[in-house]
Design a protein around this motif. Sequence first.
Motif, mmCIF file in Angstrom:
data_model
loop_
_atom_site.group_PDB
_atom_site.id
_atom_site.type_symbol
_atom_site.label_atom_id
_atom_site.label_comp_id
_atom_site.label_asym_id
_atom_site.label_seq_id
_atom_site.Cartn_x
_atom_site.Cartn_y
_atom_site.Cartn_z
ATOM 1 N N PHE A 1 0.842 -1.208 0.000
ATOM 2 C CA PHE A 1 0.000 0.000 0.000
ATOM 3 C C PHE A 1 0.868 1.246 0.000
ATOM 4 N N SER A 2 1.943 1.155 0.742
ATOM 5 C CA SER A 2 2.875 2.268 0.810
ATOM 6 C C SER A 2 3.531 2.501 -0.552
ATOM 7 N N LEU A 3 4.004 1.424 -1.189
ATOM 8 C CA LEU A 3 4.634 1.576 -2.509
ATOM 9 C C LEU A 3 3.681 2.258 -3.491
ATOM 10 N N MET A 4 2.421 1.872 -3.427
ATOM 11 C CA MET A 4 1.458 2.401 -4.396
ATOM 12 C C MET A 4 1.176 3.893 -4.197
ATOM 13 N N GLN A 5 1.568 4.445 -3.050
ATOM 14 C CA GLN A 5 1.390 5.885 -2.853
ATOM 15 C C GLN A 5 2.265 6.693 -3.799
ATOM 16 N N MET A 6 3.370 6.093 -4.237
ATOM 17 C CA MET A 6 4.200 6.754 -5.249
ATOM 18 C C MET A 6 3.399 6.923 -6.544
ATOM 19 N N ALA A 7 2.738 5.834 -6.929
ATOM 20 C CA ALA A 7 1.930 5.865 -8.151
ATOM 21 C C ALA A 7 0.749 6.815 -7.985
ATOM 22 N N LYS A 8 0.160 6.757 -6.793
ATOM 23 C CA LYS A 8 -1.042 7.554 -6.537
ATOM 24 C C LYS A 8 -0.745 9.048 -6.591
ATOM 25 N N SER A 9 0.284 9.475 -5.872
ATOM 26 C CA SER A 9 0.588 10.907 -5.860
ATOM 27 C C SER A 9 1.022 11.380 -7.245
ATOM 28 N N SER A 10 1.695 10.506 -7.997
ATOM 29 C CA SER A 10 2.135 10.883 -9.346
ATOM 30 C C SER A 10 0.946 10.981 -10.294
ATOM 31 N N ALA A 11 -0.037 10.101 -10.107
ATOM 32 C CA ALA A 11 -1.251 10.179 -10.931
ATOM 33 C C ALA A 11 -2.005 11.472 -10.622
ATOM 34 N N ALA A 12 -1.986 11.873 -9.354
ATOM 35 C CA ALA A 12 -2.631 13.140 -8.994
ATOM 36 C C ALA A 12 -1.926 14.304 -9.696
ATOM 37 N N ILE A 13 -0.611 14.223 -9.762
ATOM 38 C CA ILE A 13 0.148 15.282 -10.439
ATOM 39 C C ILE A 13 -0.157 15.286 -11.938
ATOM 40 N N ALA A 14 -0.402 14.113 -12.488
ATOM 41 C CA ALA A 14 -0.828 14.047 -13.892
ATOM 42 C C ALA A 14 -2.123 14.842 -14.072
ATOM 43 N N GLN A 15 -3.052 14.694 -13.129
ATOM 44 C CA GLN A 15 -4.306 15.450 -13.190
ATOM 45 C C GLN A 15 -4.042 16.957 -13.107
ATOM 46 N N LEU A 16 -3.146 17.322 -12.204
ATOM 47 C CA LEU A 16 -2.811 18.736 -12.029
ATOM 48 C C LEU A 16 -2.203 19.299 -13.311
ATOM 49 N N GLU A 17 -1.361 18.477 -13.932
ATOM 50 C CA GLU A 17 -0.726 18.885 -15.184
ATOM 51 C C GLU A 17 -1.773 19.117 -16.265
ATOM 52 N N LEU A 18 -2.723 18.193 -16.360
ATOM 53 C CA LEU A 18 -3.789 18.338 -17.358
ATOM 54 C C LEU A 18 -4.603 19.605 -17.085
ATOM 55 N N ALA A 19 -4.718 19.955 -15.800
ATOM 56 C CA ALA A 19 -5.457 21.171 -15.438
ATOM 57 C C ALA A 19 -4.607 22.431 -15.625
ATOM 58 N N GLN A 20 -3.323 22.245 -15.932
ATOM 59 C CA GLN A 20 -2.376 23.365 -16.095
ATOM 60 C C GLN A 20 -2.327 24.295 -14.889
ATOM 61 N N VAL A 21 -2.350 23.657 -13.724
ATOM 62 C CA VAL A 21 -2.150 24.387 -12.466
ATOM 63 C C VAL A 21 -0.743 24.045 -11.985
ATOM 64 N N PRO A 22 0.012 25.039 -11.521
ATOM 65 C CA PRO A 22 1.415 24.761 -11.212
ATOM 66 C C PRO A 22 1.633 23.989 -9.912
ATOM 67 N N LEU A 23 2.682 23.190 -9.925
ATOM 68 C CA LEU A 23 3.139 22.483 -8.740
ATOM 69 C C LEU A 23 4.551 22.957 -8.428
ATOM 70 N N PHE A 24 4.735 23.469 -7.212
ATOM 71 C CA PHE A 24 6.071 23.859 -6.772
ATOM 72 C C PHE A 24 6.495 22.919 -5.660
ATOM 73 N N VAL A 25 7.676 22.360 -5.784
ATOM 74 C CA VAL A 25 8.193 21.443 -4.776
ATOM 75 C C VAL A 25 9.368 22.118 -4.086
ATOM 76 N N VAL A 26 9.397 22.036 -2.769
ATOM 77 C CA VAL A 26 10.558 22.508 -2.025
ATOM 78 C C VAL A 26 11.169 21.311 -1.310
ATOM 79 N N LEU A 27 12.372 20.939 -1.726
ATOM 80 C CA LEU A 27 13.070 19.807 -1.131
ATOM 81 C C LEU A 27 13.789 20.290 0.120
ATOM 82 N N THR A 28 13.541 19.610 1.246
ATOM 83 C CA THR A 28 14.251 19.979 2.467
ATOM 84 C C THR A 28 14.969 18.762 3.021
ATOM 85 N N ASP A 29 15.809 19.009 3.956
ATOM 86 C CA ASP A 29 16.700 17.976 4.502
ATOM 87 C C ASP A 29 15.958 17.065 5.462
ATOM 88 N N PRO A 30 16.022 15.744 5.350
ATOM 89 C CA PRO A 30 16.490 14.973 4.203
ATOM 90 C C PRO A 30 15.308 14.482 3.384
#
Lengths: 325, 325, 287, 287
Positions: free
Chosen positions: D179-208
Amino acid sequence: MDQTQIQKKIQELQSLAEKSSVDIQSDLKRLQEKLVDGKMTPDDIWKKILLARNADRPTTLEIINHIAENFLELHGDRAFGDDAALVGGIGLLDGRPVTFLGHQKGRNMKENIRRNYGWAHPEGYRKALRLAQEAEKFGRPVITFIDTAGAFPGLASEERGIGESIARNLKEFAMLKTPVICFVIGEGGSGGALGIGIGNEVYMLENTFYSVISPEGCASLLYRDASEAADAAAQLKLLPTDLLGFGIVDGIVPEPDGGAHSDHALTAAHIKTQILESLKRLEQKTGEQLARERMTKFLAMGRFVEEGSSKPNFFQRLFSLNRRA
Amino acid sequence: MDQTQIQKKIQELQSLAEKSSVDIQSDLKRLQEKLVDGKMTPDDIWKKILLARNADRPTTLEIINHIAENFLELHGDRAFGDDAALVGGIGLLDGRPVTFLGHQKGRNMKENIRRNYGWAHPEGYRKALRLAQEAEKFGRPVITFIDTAGAFPGLASEERGIGESIARNLKEFAMLKTPVICFVIGEGGSGGALGIGIGNEVYMLENTFYSVISPEGCASLLYRDASEAADAAAQLKLLPTDLLGFGIVDGIVPEPDGGAHSDHALTAAHIKTQILESLKRLEQKTGEQLARERMTKFLAMGRFVEEGSSKPNFFQRLFSLNRRA
Amino acid sequence: MALFTGVIDRLLGRQQPLPRDIAFKDERSFVAQKHSCPSCHAHLEAGELENNLYVCPKCGHHFRINTAERVRTLVDAGSFQEFNQEIQSINPLGFPGYEAKLGESKAATGQGEAVVNGYASIEGRKVILSIMNFKFMGGSMGSVAGEKLTRAILEGAEKRHPVILFTTSGGMRMQEGIFSLMQMAKSSAAIAQLELAQVPLFVVLTDPTYGGVTASFAMLGDVILAEPAASIGFAGPRIIESTIRQKLPEGFQKSEFLLEKGFVDAIVPRSELRRTLAFLIDTHPTE
Amino acid sequence: MALFTGVIDRLLGRQQPLPRDIAFKDERSFVAQKHSCPSCHAHLEAGELENNLYVCPKCGHHFRINTAERVRTLVDAGSFQEFNQEIQSINPLGFPGYEAKLGESKAATGQGEAVVNGYASIEGRKVILSIMNFKFMGGSMGSVAGEKLTRAILEGAEKRHPVILFTTSGGMRMQEGIFSLMQMAKSSAAIAQLELAQVPLFVVLTDPTYGGVTASFAMLGDVILAEPAASIGFAGPRIIESTIRQKLPEGFQKSEFLLEKGFVDAIVPRSELRRTLAFLIDTHPTE
Ligand SMILES: [Zn+2]
Ligand SMILES: [Zn+2]
């Protein structure tokens, strides 16, 4: 698993089906398979892990050679390199063009060095995406074979963005407007497996596993002792029957007696049967439908509760399947 | 250039314009500029080449800093590396978001080593494409500044596919559904320049050149002597007035007296004026229109004859401009 | 009127002239000559080579071949029908000596330019071919090459026939200056059109392919094949050596190097080319 | 009914529960403590750190901060309104000891899970925030983290507000297995939806930021920022060293390394984050 709960849910579904005439036969089949799945000991489970890792199992290219009438391997990510650990190309399957992708292990030491034991680098995942998008452009279904302990954990792999390459595949494969069918044919190792695992339908061969972490890795963390891997494997619930029960995979492809390695041709034939059956279903749908259904499927994965309800959202996936447009 | 022929063509166009009410004023202006462009000696031309290469000319980042109210440089191709020789980012221009791209030379030896003298590697062109497509996604115009002797001719460059990276840009930039405006601000060196040169409108600063081969390279091939570069430069017809006459570029941006290096701020201001004027025109069009017009523009480039006609297809480009949808 | 029969007319949907049914002039490279294989130094008769598709029967070395030889070894007999032959070079910059060089190449090759377009069939499948000839001014790409490639590609988009490009080139044609450089953009824009039409482009890289050709249409095939041991690159080895001031590795810029670096889908010996292209056509349906 | 308030309902256009107006529980990391900077070893007072956004005033070292501290240092005062707080973890595999670990993390952080979603504004611009907290089971991503990230992303797609994700994670949550592994797929599929909607996604990578997070949503921002000197990678250094049997280079997997390798758009010090995000929002219009 609480069997009473499952039986009750089956009844609910059947009455639902009668009322609304939606097709839930595959869901019922899945639930019933869970009921006949007996309890396994850690030793039984470990035997399956060893079978999944058996060096004589059919590899991706061997399966392709068995099931495709003709196959042309296509190489390269058009940016950095060609990864021999993740192969792909175009084949004919009962006269129909398809694109195959898969992790590739070697048959011997020399081959394994060339194939990096099926541990792919970023260029492997980028090649997979390139070929999948080429397939989409020309309306070819994509068939993937998953067989890796994981993406390669090395310096070069990090330098060239193994994380980015898998992440991009997760997003882009979700959007492909063509059927994608995935098979775990050996080891389904974490993100390295998932990187070519975003299918409309995902199947596992009978003696395989699919896990977020290797049993050894899990044992090291849990017991500080990798030799406790069998116990860890039992905790992880990583066998095909587990994943089918969870609704994460769509079916189990039977292996010959003794395991896939004992009869490559028969194993390949079972895979081919499943591909053709799946294609029959998927090829009726438009590209848009296929992409939307694939996204919806993965969007629905996970188990949790929301406050105010005493029930876990256990049937979310089933629910979504029945509502798919 | 046969001036009588040009005069005749202008008359033809004027009568055409009267009949069909199409707007050909910019084409007429272009033709007339050719008429006033006097003959230059190889020495005159060579002075221009030296001005174009003057180390004190304003660089891409300096121009951006002069004309943008705010600018955030964005790095990396998301696959292999970040190329300091080809930079890009998002800026505000009179309050309007735009994406800037450009070759970047250094101001001194140390900087030039880091910037590789503005010779970009494949990752530079791939970053440019990534940022241009990001601009397209969010409706931002793309402004590019061309200033390179060429794409880097090195081992690493070939290994990572400098040819592929430029080729892909030529195709993908052609299809961008957002305005693209290009400026040659110094050296316009062959494929390395063209890799960020596919614009709806392309301008050259007054003292720049744009050529298929460097004058030195041409002289080596022609005369087996690179020191004959001035003669070669004269043969290549690579100055702004030449290219404007050929219909390859859309205008010439004036430089301050003495050249761009003598007044960076004024040079930048002239560029900004041109950008704003172009955007006024281009922002009226849909993304589809912009892409189709850009493709049509480059599809029409070239001079040849077809058998059965005594005339070269000299006005093909003009013709196409008038017919653009 | 020739002025109006270019790409623009096609875009505007105007009639194009019908292809002329002219037999392709056969000027063989290997007529009545003895050859020494540059790879294994075997002595070979021209007939022996011709019967083996101009591949050394001893070591597999692929000899460079001209357009007629390519056509004969590739397409169904009698199926090749040239088009766009009427497009001819001019000297747009008045570059000294250009006309003379063109004349020499015309005489040497029997071709009008470095690129020949044709309709043909491969094992019964209709294709649009555009073939470069290195013997015509080093396969250099000027306005005519660009126009012909562009028309071949747009013809494929219009007729929905797969387009197959055979590349061999020393680069862009210096004598046409900026017009030559723009052919890179032009042919790539044509490929953008083909892509939008979802008609496949197959590129076959042959020895040698360099310069602007490698930085445009040669790298834009849906599938990119290469003949064995062909030299393929952007900058030539001598330029690179003078830049990096060190020897280049063995096999640098060969087909096998490009395969390893990820830029070639498959290396296909000449004897397998028909079959491979036929398979690719079948698996890239355009209906 | 909680069963039907998930992602699917959103996709089917059903009503979602209104966000609850609950003040975010402030459990500061730096209350009443003295600190030694791990980078320059300067002795620092907690107040001194707090006033400097938890950045060492001597050397610029960015201390790890928790969700409350992130919110306070980032968004307009009083603008943060948490949502999806009601989503809670279960133990889907019956993994031994999982509930106890969840309990410890809840007690230690005052949060219900490793991810907190909220509506907020940054210099007056409305955004959707999803913030990970490393102190909650090492920022590990299970079903709840995946669901919350997914809902934040889809909320952004629906409301057309920019989505900002702050990552910090040791990887996927082993205790939830597949179930945990599939969250990678799930969140990425959500980002696919966001991309189709042309709404921006900003990621801030923090330690670690490591593991499955780096191999999914962390690398899928339209713009990817990183705090200085954050450790970011897929496999951890120890695993890599045991694989390649050699020492890793200095600075390996730091923000600056990722910038050089092309995976980070810009490294932004904490003091510049508000201004930078405001600029990005302005230059990625969603209307
Ligand atoms: Zn030989
Ligand atoms: Zn410090």
